[in-house]
Design an enzyme around this catalytic site. Sequence first.
Site, PDB file in Angstrom:
ATOM      1  N   TYR A  84       0.807  -1.224   0.000  1.00 35.74           N
ATOM      2  CA  TYR A  84       0.000   0.000   0.000  1.00 35.74           C
ATOM      3  C   TYR A  84       0.842   1.276   0.000  1.00 35.74           C
ATOM      4  O   TYR A  84       0.308   2.368  -0.153  1.00 35.74           O
ATOM      5  CB  TYR A  84      -0.974   0.000   1.182  1.00 35.74           C
ATOM      6  CG  TYR A  84      -2.225  -0.791   0.876  1.00 35.74           C
ATOM      7  CD1 TYR A  84      -3.175  -0.295  -0.003  1.00 35.74           C
ATOM      8  CD2 TYR A  84      -2.435  -2.044   1.450  1.00 35.74           C
ATOM      9  CE1 TYR A  84      -4.311  -1.018  -0.311  1.00 35.74           C
ATOM     10  CE2 TYR A  84      -3.571  -2.783   1.153  1.00 35.74           C
ATOM     11  CZ  TYR A  84      -4.496  -2.263   0.272  1.00 35.74           C
ATOM     12  OH  TYR A  84      -5.618  -2.984  -0.050  1.00 35.74           O
ATOM     13  N   GLU A 139      -8.690 -27.321  10.394  1.00 33.10           N
ATOM     14  CA  GLU A 139      -8.587 -26.735   9.052  1.00 33.10           C
ATOM     15  C   GLU A 139      -9.492 -25.527   8.870  1.00 33.10           C
ATOM     16  O   GLU A 139      -9.057 -24.474   8.414  1.00 33.10           O
ATOM     17  CB  GLU A 139      -8.937 -27.785   7.987  1.00 33.10           C
ATOM     18  CG  GLU A 139      -8.918 -27.218   6.577  1.00 33.10           C
ATOM     19  CD  GLU A 139      -9.321 -28.215   5.507  1.00 33.10           C
ATOM     20  OE1 GLU A 139      -9.482 -27.796   4.348  1.00 33.10           O
ATOM     21  OE2 GLU A 139      -9.494 -29.412   5.826  1.00 33.10           O
ATOM     22  N   ASP A 145     -10.427 -31.898   6.579  1.00 31.52           N
ATOM     23  CA  ASP A 145     -11.378 -32.591   5.716  1.00 31.52           C
ATOM     24  C   ASP A 145     -10.707 -33.822   5.124  1.00 31.52           C
ATOM     25  O   ASP A 145      -9.493 -33.833   4.879  1.00 31.52           O
ATOM     26  CB  ASP A 145     -11.835 -31.681   4.567  1.00 31.52           C
ATOM     27  CG  ASP A 145     -12.768 -30.565   5.028  1.00 31.52           C
ATOM     28  OD1 ASP A 145     -13.353 -30.684   6.121  1.00 31.52           O
ATOM     29  OD2 ASP A 145     -12.918 -29.583   4.274  1.00 31.52           O
TER      30      ASP A 145
END
Length: 356
Positions: free
Chosen positions: A127, A184, A237
């Site tokens: 930035y 996760e 997962d």
Amino acid sequence: MEKHGLCSTETAAGNKTSFRETSLSDQESHIPSSEVLEAIENVIQGVLQSLAQKKAPVLTVANRTDWRNIEFKDSVGLQMIPASTTKQIRSDCPQSARRFALMLKILSMIYKMVQSNTYATKRDIYYSDTLLFGSQSVVDQIINDISCMLKIPRRSLHVAVTVPSNVQGIKNLTSHAKFILIVEKDATFQRLLDDNFFNKVSPCIMITGRGVPDLNTRLLVRKLWDSFQIPVFTLMDADPHGVEIMCVYKYGSASMSFEAHHLTVPSVKWLGLLPSDLERLNIRKDALIPFTKQDENKLASIQKRPYIACQPLWKKELEIMAASKLKAEIQVLTSVSSDYLSRVYLPNKLQFGGWL
């Protein structure tokens, strides 16, 4: 050494006491500023010498994503070999001249920060001149290239590493926490918080990187493991993406292999969700998700990696996943009962050693 020309290319933890900012000096032994300045000066001196000889300056960086430059060591994970192949960022090549200029620009910013003992995040750097840099990813890649080129960790370059303010921990970690649980997904993490899992089962530290972990999350996990030497488990997962994320925590990534010693946690254990759990728990097939072609390719890639050969039980789980061509999110356990994850699944796993 082979050379290749280049014409270019949140963490949260569980309980109510804030585990606030982790200082740079805590993350690792800090390299003296004088050494950092000298390393940058050597690069600039090389550029000036080329100009004096009427040659086009080049910056030489290691190929961080080339698997030929990566070796696997069980006690460390993926690490860059000393004699790695390199690529040249040339100032006289139209495709790489801009990247060459941006690297010098960021080197200049880093030099000033080290001199003045000030710090900036990668986001701050982007930035400072968004039109010049073009995107945050360009800044991220260049900073990692600079860190690798100088052989100096990012923290010593005064590119600040801070833990987000929503990171929380347990009071008196050394005397209470029994293990670390890496989750996760944020949704699963929040559900475990709502169920008061970390107090019902055993005092623990819960962390989520909200998917693929950033550098801050990986540093935090490594710091906690170094400090307290307690078991580290992962809850992912049952799909190739989840396995990939778990491997990043345990073995690291190819792109950050030059910092493996500070980022990997080789003791990480796979607690769940295991592909074999789906059959063991009689999870309905209609609750599972068919593989995509991308899933198949990702899994095939993971199965070929050197560390899988050292993990026969992991290899077997991946073979189960590959044969079924089905995947499952952690939330699939709600098909058994709404609180099955926190009330039955995790407590049983932790009590009876159901991890790999």
